[in-house]
Write a protein that holds these residues in place. Structure first.
Motif, PDB file in Angstrom:
ATOM      1  N   ARG A  52     -11.299  -3.620  -4.548  1.00 13.84           N
ATOM      2  CA  ARG A  52     -12.425  -3.322  -3.655  1.00 13.84           C
ATOM      3  C   ARG A  52     -13.240  -2.155  -4.190  1.00 13.84           C
ATOM      4  O   ARG A  52     -14.481  -2.171  -4.156  1.00 13.84           O
ATOM      5  CB  ARG A  52     -11.917  -3.007  -2.252  1.00 13.84           C
ATOM      6  CG  ARG A  52     -13.045  -2.766  -1.241  1.00 13.84           C
ATOM      7  CD  ARG A  52     -12.476  -2.460   0.138  1.00 13.84           C
ATOM      8  NE  ARG A  52     -13.520  -2.363   1.148  1.00 13.84           N
ATOM      9  CZ  ARG A  52     -14.163  -1.255   1.464  1.00 13.84           C
ATOM     10  NH1 ARG A  52     -13.879  -0.112   0.816  1.00 13.84           N
ATOM     11  NH2 ARG A  52     -15.101  -1.247   2.400  1.00 13.84           N
ATOM     12  N   ALA A  95      -6.865  -2.641  -3.019  1.00 14.48           N
ATOM     13  CA  ALA A  95      -7.724  -1.465  -2.848  1.00 14.48           C
ATOM     14  C   ALA A  95      -8.443  -1.126  -4.156  1.00 14.48           C
ATOM     15  O   ALA A  95      -9.619  -0.744  -4.156  1.00 14.48           O
ATOM     16  CB  ALA A  95      -6.888  -0.281  -2.372  1.00 14.48           C
ATOM     17  N   LYS A  96      -7.745  -1.266  -5.279  1.00 16.52           N
ATOM     18  CA  LYS A  96      -8.388  -1.036  -6.583  1.00 16.52           C
ATOM     19  C   LYS A  96      -9.534  -2.025  -6.794  1.00 16.52           C
ATOM     20  O   LYS A  96     -10.620  -1.644  -7.254  1.00 16.52           O
ATOM     21  CB  LYS A  96      -7.361  -1.185  -7.709  1.00 16.52           C
ATOM     22  CG  LYS A  96      -6.355  -0.053  -7.823  1.00 16.52           C
ATOM     23  CD  LYS A  96      -5.486  -0.242  -9.062  1.00 16.52           C
ATOM     24  CE  LYS A  96      -4.557   0.934  -9.289  1.00 16.52           C
ATOM     25  NZ  LYS A  96      -3.837   0.847 -10.583  1.00 16.52           N
ATOM     26  N   VAL A 112     -10.055   4.945  -6.369  1.00 17.19           N
ATOM     27  CA  VAL A 112      -9.721   4.330  -5.082  1.00 17.19           C
ATOM     28  C   VAL A 112      -9.771   5.387  -3.993  1.00 17.19           C
ATOM     29  O   VAL A 112      -9.254   6.498  -4.164  1.00 17.19           O
ATOM     30  CB  VAL A 112      -8.313   3.690  -5.134  1.00 17.19           C
ATOM     31  CG1 VAL A 112      -7.948   3.072  -3.788  1.00 17.19           C
ATOM     32  CG2 VAL A 112      -8.252   2.644  -6.242  1.00 17.19           C
ATOM     33  N   LEU A 124      -1.322  -4.214  -1.599  1.00 19.21           N
ATOM     34  CA  LEU A 124      -2.274  -3.318  -0.946  1.00 19.21           C
ATOM     35  C   LEU A 124      -2.919  -2.374  -1.956  1.00 19.21           C
ATOM     36  O   LEU A 124      -4.141  -2.154  -1.932  1.00 19.21           O
ATOM     37  CB  LEU A 124      -1.570  -2.523   0.153  1.00 19.21           C
ATOM     38  CG  LEU A 124      -2.453  -1.582   0.985  1.00 19.21           C
ATOM     39  CD1 LEU A 124      -3.624  -2.329   1.599  1.00 19.21           C
ATOM     40  CD2 LEU A 124      -1.623  -0.914   2.075  1.00 19.21           C
ATOM     41  N   ALA A 165      -0.460   4.554   1.152  1.00 21.38           N
ATOM     42  CA  ALA A 165      -0.497   3.085   1.224  1.00 21.38           C
ATOM     43  C   ALA A 165       0.916   2.522   1.356  1.00 21.38           C
ATOM     44  O   ALA A 165       1.172   1.614   2.156  1.00 21.38           O
ATOM     45  CB  ALA A 165      -1.203   2.519  -0.007  1.00 21.38           C
ATOM     46  N   TRP A 197      -9.191   6.222   0.365  1.00 21.73           N
ATOM     47  CA  TRP A 197      -8.379   5.751   1.486  1.00 21.73           C
ATOM     48  C   TRP A 197      -9.119   4.678   2.278  1.00 21.73           C
ATOM     49  O   TRP A 197      -8.507   3.783   2.870  1.00 21.73           O
ATOM     50  CB  TRP A 197      -7.995   6.919   2.382  1.00 21.73           C
ATOM     51  CG  TRP A 197      -7.156   6.501   3.561  1.00 21.73           C
ATOM     52  CD1 TRP A 197      -7.490   6.543   4.876  1.00 21.73           C
ATOM     53  CD2 TRP A 197      -5.840   5.930   3.508  1.00 21.73           C
ATOM     54  NE1 TRP A 197      -6.478   6.033   5.651  1.00 21.73           N
ATOM     55  CE2 TRP A 197      -5.444   5.659   4.838  1.00 21.73           C
ATOM     56  CE3 TRP A 197      -4.965   5.640   2.467  1.00 21.73           C
ATOM     57  CZ2 TRP A 197      -4.210   5.114   5.147  1.00 21.73           C
ATOM     58  CZ3 TRP A 197      -3.726   5.079   2.786  1.00 21.73           C
ATOM     59  CH2 TRP A 197      -3.365   4.827   4.108  1.00 21.73           C
ATOM     60  N   GLU A 198     -10.439   4.725   2.267  1.00 21.95           N
ATOM     61  CA  GLU A 198     -11.227   3.699   2.941  1.00 21.95           C
ATOM     62  C   GLU A 198     -10.927   2.317   2.364  1.00 21.95           C
ATOM     63  O   GLU A 198     -10.868   1.326   3.099  1.00 21.95           O
ATOM     64  CB  GLU A 198     -12.724   4.005   2.787  1.00 21.95           C
ATOM     65  CG  GLU A 198     -13.635   2.946   3.401  1.00 21.95           C
ATOM     66  CD  GLU A 198     -15.074   3.065   2.936  1.00 21.95           C
ATOM     67  OE1 GLU A 198     -15.877   2.198   3.336  1.00 21.95           O
ATOM     68  OE2 GLU A 198     -15.380   3.994   2.166  1.00 21.95           O
ATOM     69  N   ASP A 199     -10.727   2.239   1.043  1.00 27.50           N
ATOM     70  CA  ASP A 199     -10.396   0.959   0.412  1.00 27.50           C
ATOM     71  C   ASP A 199      -9.061   0.437   0.941  1.00 27.50           C
ATOM     72  O   ASP A 199      -8.914  -0.762   1.214  1.00 27.50           O
ATOM     73  CB  ASP A 199     -10.332   1.115  -1.105  1.00 27.50           C
ATOM     74  CG  ASP A 199     -11.669   1.517  -1.715  1.00 27.50           C
ATOM     75  OD1 ASP A 199     -12.685   0.937  -1.329  1.00 27.50           O
ATOM     76  OD2 ASP A 199     -11.672   2.431  -2.566  1.00 27.50           O
ATOM     77  N   VAL A 200      -8.100   1.323   1.067  1.00 26.50           N
ATOM     78  CA  VAL A 200      -6.781   0.923   1.564  1.00 26.50           C
ATOM     79  C   VAL A 200      -6.889   0.432   3.010  1.00 26.50           C
ATOM     80  O   VAL A 200      -6.355  -0.634   3.359  1.00 26.50           O
ATOM     81  CB  VAL A 200      -5.781   2.095   1.472  1.00 26.50           C
ATOM     82  CG1 VAL A 200      -4.437   1.712   2.083  1.00 26.50           C
ATOM     83  CG2 VAL A 200      -5.598   2.529   0.019  1.00 26.50           C
ATOM     84  N   GLU A 201      -7.569   1.190   3.845  1.00 24.51           N
ATOM     85  CA  GLU A 201      -7.712   0.801   5.252  1.00 24.51           C
ATOM     86  C   GLU A 201      -8.446  -0.525   5.390  1.00 24.51           C
ATOM     87  O   GLU A 201      -8.088  -1.356   6.239  1.00 24.51           O
ATOM     88  CB  GLU A 201      -8.462   1.888   6.012  1.00 24.51           C
ATOM     89  CG  GLU A 201      -7.654   3.148   6.272  1.00 24.51           C
ATOM     90  CD  GLU A 201      -8.399   4.117   7.151  1.00 24.51           C
ATOM     91  OE1 GLU A 201      -7.815   4.607   8.136  1.00 24.51           O
ATOM     92  OE2 GLU A 201      -9.591   4.396   6.857  1.00 24.51           O
ATOM     93  N   MET A 247      -8.554  -3.044   3.294  1.00 26.73           N
ATOM     94  CA  MET A 247      -7.803  -4.191   2.808  1.00 26.73           C
ATOM     95  C   MET A 247      -6.503  -4.422   3.569  1.00 26.73           C
ATOM     96  O   MET A 247      -5.909  -5.505   3.477  1.00 26.73           O
ATOM     97  CB  MET A 247      -7.482  -4.020   1.316  1.00 26.73           C
ATOM     98  CG  MET A 247      -8.701  -3.963   0.404  1.00 26.73           C
ATOM     99  SD  MET A 247      -9.900  -5.309   0.682  1.00 26.73           S
ATOM    100  CE  MET A 247      -8.873  -6.761   0.517  1.00 26.73           C
TER     101      MET A 247
END
Length: 327
Positions: free
Chosen positions: A277, A274-275, A286, A270, A245, A288-292, A294
């Motif tokens: 979401r 992500a947390k 968390v 970010l 991230a 990686w999908e959450d990071v992408e 957001m």
């Protein structure tokens, strides 16, 4: 980024059952808002991310897409005191923060601070880019420090505190682009699109039949919201996902299509978004999908696309989508 929310001492000791019940309440929040807002599920989720992160949001769309109604419904469902500021070119900073006035008392006259509309839990700054830069700046201290200063005195704002601002696209007449220092204080920039045909038909039926605006039920208290905010900050994130991230944010500073990249505040935003979401999705970690998911909302208002790339039609979202990090 905002300070840690003030919560009761038991927030960190919440059991799995308590966490599940809180997440169920968040599902009910979506359901209640859905009584007034048709569609826009992704937008509602991003607004909830802002609440869970104790952050501010900037909503952009053409007029008439329900931004104000959505924010008002959210404040009612989560039991937050709501205040609305209609920004216009003649609005003064004191019209937002408040001002000292002279009042008579038994001892004579005294100066008393009259609180402005910024003293609420949810402040809707409607059409913020129709106010002058001087007035826009009046919100800067409130958004970052959760306080306002007037006549040399500092006044704390109610907690929790959120500025949810709406703006029209900057190519419309009579608008003043927000300065970079202010846009960076928004956790997310949320973009609303027009509804589908079926959604628009449901909107028309909802608001042209029956008794008017549907009622919504309060399903989350302020204390529960603050507990959720603490739980979100404690949600674990694997070091490799956190590092990716950060690398994604740092990539905005070297991308050929981006003139100015995002600051470290974006890296913090970010990871925290992500947390939130992940928590909304009922997960205890968390991905990686959450990071992408957001990244666009976190970064689109924190970067400036190069003139040549912009001339070729590249948008901030296009530039963000083109970024790549090892993983």
């Amino acid at each position: 980024m905002p300070d840690n929310p003030q919560t009761n001492g038991d927030a960190m000791a919440a059991t799995d059952d308590q966490i599940d019940r809180l997440q169920e309440r968040l599902d009910r929040v979506r359901t209640e808002i859905g009584k007034r807002i048709v569609g826009q599920e992704a937008v509602i989720e991003q607004l909830l991310v802002c609440l869970l992160c104790d952050g501010n949001a900037l909503l952009e769309s053409n007029p008439g897409l329900g931004k104000t109604s959505m924010i008002r419904a959210l404040s009612e469902v989560v039991d937050l005191e709501f205040s609305r500021i209609q920004n216009t070119p003649d609005l003064m900073p004191s019209d937002i923060t408040g001002t000292e006035i002279i009042r008579e008392n038994e001892h004579g006259r005294e100066f008393v601070f009259e609180e402005g509309p910024v003293f609420a839990n949810v402040v809707l700054a409607d059409e913020i880019n129709r106010a002058t830069p001087k007035t826009q700046a009046a919100l800067l201290e409130a958004m970052q420090e959760k306080q306002v200063t007037a006549a040399g005195e500092t006044y704390a704002l109610p907690r929790p505190f959120f500025v949810l601002a709406t703006q029209n696209p900057i190519d419309q007449e009579g608008t003043y682009p927000l300065p970079e220092a202010q846009t960076d204080r928004f956790l997310l920039k949320i973009v609303l699109d027009y509804p589908s045909y079926d959604e628009e038909r449901r909107i028309v039926d909802l608001y042209t039949e029956g008794s008017g605006t549907p009622a919504v039920e309060q399903v989350v208290s302020r204390q529960q919201l603050q507990t959720m905010q603490s739980l979100v900050r404690e949600l674990p994130i694997a070091s490799d996902i956190r590092d990716r991230a950060i690398s994604l944010v740092r990539a905005t500073r070297d991308a050929p299509s981006i003139e100015y990249g995002a600051s470290p505040r974006a890296s913090m935003a970010l990871v925290l978004a992500a947390k939130a979401r992940a928590f909304l999705r009922g997960r205890a970690h968390v991905s990686w999908e959450d990071v992408e998911a957001m990244a666009p909302a976190v970064l689109r208002h924190r970067i400036l696309v190069d003139f040549r790339a912009e001339r070729e039609g590249t948008t901030p979202d296009d530039a963000i989508a083109s970024l790549s990090v090892d993983g």
